[in-house]
Enzyme design. Sequence first.
Site, PDB file in Angstrom:
ATOM      1  N   GLU A 152       0.896  -1.110   0.077  1.00 35.21           N
ATOM      2  CA  GLU A 152      -0.099   0.169   0.102  1.00 35.21           C
ATOM      3  C   GLU A 152       0.915   1.390  -0.015  1.00 35.21           C
ATOM      4  O   GLU A 152       0.762   2.179   0.676  1.00 35.21           O
ATOM      5  CB  GLU A 152      -0.815  -0.024   1.059  1.00 35.21           C
ATOM      6  CG  GLU A 152      -1.965  -1.214   1.110  1.00 35.21           C
ATOM      7  CD  GLU A 152      -3.055  -1.095   2.188  1.00 35.21           C
ATOM      8  OE1 GLU A 152      -2.912  -0.452   3.374  1.00 35.21           O
ATOM      9  OE2 GLU A 152      -3.890  -1.946   2.248  1.00 35.21           O
TER      10      GLU A 152
ATOM     11  N   GLU B 146      -4.160  -9.025   0.317  1.00 35.52           N
ATOM     12  CA  GLU B 146      -4.938  -8.595   1.826  1.00 35.52           C
ATOM     13  C   GLU B 146      -6.377  -8.484   1.515  1.00 35.52           C
ATOM     14  O   GLU B 146      -6.925  -7.742   0.641  1.00 35.52           O
ATOM     15  CB  GLU B 146      -4.193  -7.373   1.991  1.00 35.52           C
ATOM     16  CG  GLU B 146      -4.517  -7.083   3.551  1.00 35.52           C
ATOM     17  CD  GLU B 146      -3.707  -5.836   4.031  1.00 35.52           C
ATOM     18  OE1 GLU B 146      -2.583  -5.675   3.654  1.00 35.52           O
ATOM     19  OE2 GLU B 146      -4.185  -4.898   4.827  1.00 35.52           O
TER      20      GLU B 146
END
Length: 816
Positions: A430, A506
């Site tokens: 991220e 994720e």
Amino acid sequence: MLLKNLLSATLLLAATAATAQNRHEYLLDSNWKFSKGDVPNAAKPDFADAKWQTVSVPHDWAISGPFDGNNDLQVVKIEQNQEQRATQKSGRTGGLPFIGTGWYRRKLAVPGFGPGQRAVLVFDGAMSDPHVFVNGKEAGHWAYGYNSFSLDITSLLKPGDNNVLAVRLQNQPEASRWYPGAGLYRNVHLVVTDDVHIPVWGTYLTTPEITAAQAKVTLKTTVETPGGKPQPLRLDTEIRDAAGKVVATTSTELSNGLTFEQNLTVPQPRLWSPETPVLYTASSKLYAGKALKDAYKTTFGIRSFKFEKGVGFSLNGQVRKFKGVCNHHDLGPLGAAINTAALRRQLTLLKDLGCDAIRTSHNMPAPELVTLCDEMGLMLMVESFDEWKAPKVKNGYSQYFDEWVEKDLVNMVHHYRNNASVIMWSIGNEVPDQSNANGPLIAKRLQDIVHREDPTRPVTMGMDRYDDDFKYGIVNVVDIPGFNYKPHRYAQALTKLPQGFLLGSETASTVSSRGVYKFPVEKAKQKQYPDNQSSSYDLEACVWSQTPDEEFAAQDDIPNAIGEFVWTGFDYLGEPTPYDEKWPSHSSYFGILDLAGMPKDRYYLYRARWNTAQPTLHILPHWTWPGREGQTTPVFAYTSYPSAELFVNGQSQGRQTKGPSNEPQSRYRLMWKDVKYAPGSIKVVAYDAQGKAVATEEVKTAGAPHHIKLVADRTALAADGKDLAFITARVEDKDGNLCPDAAQALSFAVSGAGSFRAIGNGDATNLESFQKPQMRAFQGQLVAIVQAGGKAGAVQVKASGTGLQAGSLTLQTKAQ
């Protein structure tokens, strides 16, 4: 060639270890002195440290607390959580006192050390920014607290035992998004060799061709010599199977340079997989003439895998999907200090879940974890960074990126490229760099470094900015496109991805508190309650995330989605979403298991899907609801069976069957939404595909708390001073039913050949010390951790609480 055939990798290995007459490895785990604070002159050999605390390493200086919402208080806007303004986050990094400087010192004895030898220190990790001193002189330092590194200290040692090792560490504020731990939280080693030797991580083993008849093994071994000058050396290598039988041998003269390349053939290889984690060992001996200079062992597995367009992921020729979890590195009540027994317990619980893979979010793992995954059969995504150049936190990895990123990646890959469990490398999670044109350039640079050091494994990253990932093109760079929380966009992504497959890197981020149920039962995002808990009906998630069922549906409906890594396997210290701004919440609610390692209801939802070897039948909630008589109290069943019938006090509530539905929950759960509560019991009868009743599960209304029942995860321990038993304490009524609201304080007494180590109850709001042998039960349960002593014998454990009959059990420690 690099991954040109769509990421075909036929390598594997495992850890490297070594012992020989000329090689000695010492674990520097005892007799350390520790002091918190930046102590002047602490590196000097004659510094007086007698009044410092004596500790064993691994050691986490902050886990003893106390908790305080002002520890690392952050005012921040969390962009990946879609926040629009900065707010005060009191428990973001766990509320523990890890910030600041700490010093460690110990005597460093190097028996018989002298001319013609080399001495190297190996740090498996040190939190953080360790500066290492030997006899008052700095031997070196490493910035990143999660990485392993080595330092040659030969020139700094003196003959005899009068050497002093000192390490200074410093943790900055606002440097993390979760609890990082503090200190020498991983092991420290001293390796002494001949000056002609195989260096740290000096072998690279691959298996480029595998058939049922044979596996070709290529072993590259680097040697170091005085001044780097070539010498006439010979390397003898034999490969042994798991039973210790020699299955291949070779002997090679060093022709030029300082690297041997050996090719061996293993007949009828047994392949490594999560179901069959078979390992081999390559043992090499380095000779100069007839003189043995070094010996080195490389443990490895034989397996092949591919990532192919239109097919997805296959292991040993069998297409499969990852059934993975993301885990942070802390061990709950033990903090960040690594412990093999605690890791083995975690992996045992995950294996029972049916889990077959772990993502080491968001950093390099401890070597003990990787070794256990090799041995127990769990595939690994080894991850490196949570930041690149663009910061998420004020003092994160971005400050080190330019100087350290290549060195960090090289160490990571060299350390773990021989491990059978490692299937892929992750270069980031991220990262905000996804949202600018420089992001793809950085990604390519990092991926090229990894490919250079290991051409056999693919590279991935966790991407959360879907539109920008395609706009700027980073999604086209990585070998395996990993998406975080995007199941609703998988189908669209696959129409555009050149790779032809994608990974749920994720997923879910469902929140729940073990044993807590909220009414009315409804799906919700960012739901908060006055008690800072979340409901275990498993319908609550975050604004950016989903319940498990949405990801299940996407994985089932989209063949080229190659699996998922759930956030998270275990609760962890820090990131108490959705209560980031509401102290005393200071640990996560995301886990399939709680902070003490006790399964939440959600454990059985995943087990019903993932564990295909054993049946699952689990019902919720508990059935002790005084004051809810006559009120709607839904009952859910998580089961591997296709249908089941619910009975309340013997009265059928009808049969539910899994099947196609626009509501993902109806595909994977059996739900009776209109049940009215009445004291007594709920019972579920499960039916197989032929309609035959095959299993039952019953939960009864509990009476008054009566006694404490103790259940140990294992009763036989090694008498090594490190082994652990995890003892679950249950508050039960006179008939043995769990009292689900019991919150009595329980006290523990441990005597004999062991000692109390830590305690936890899984409550994210609990501020009681992990280090004291008493704690209140949470939803009727807690876990006490008992550590074996150094001598064999019996360990007596007793738990007591006001108004309760005490519970006791006996453990045995055995000499190794």
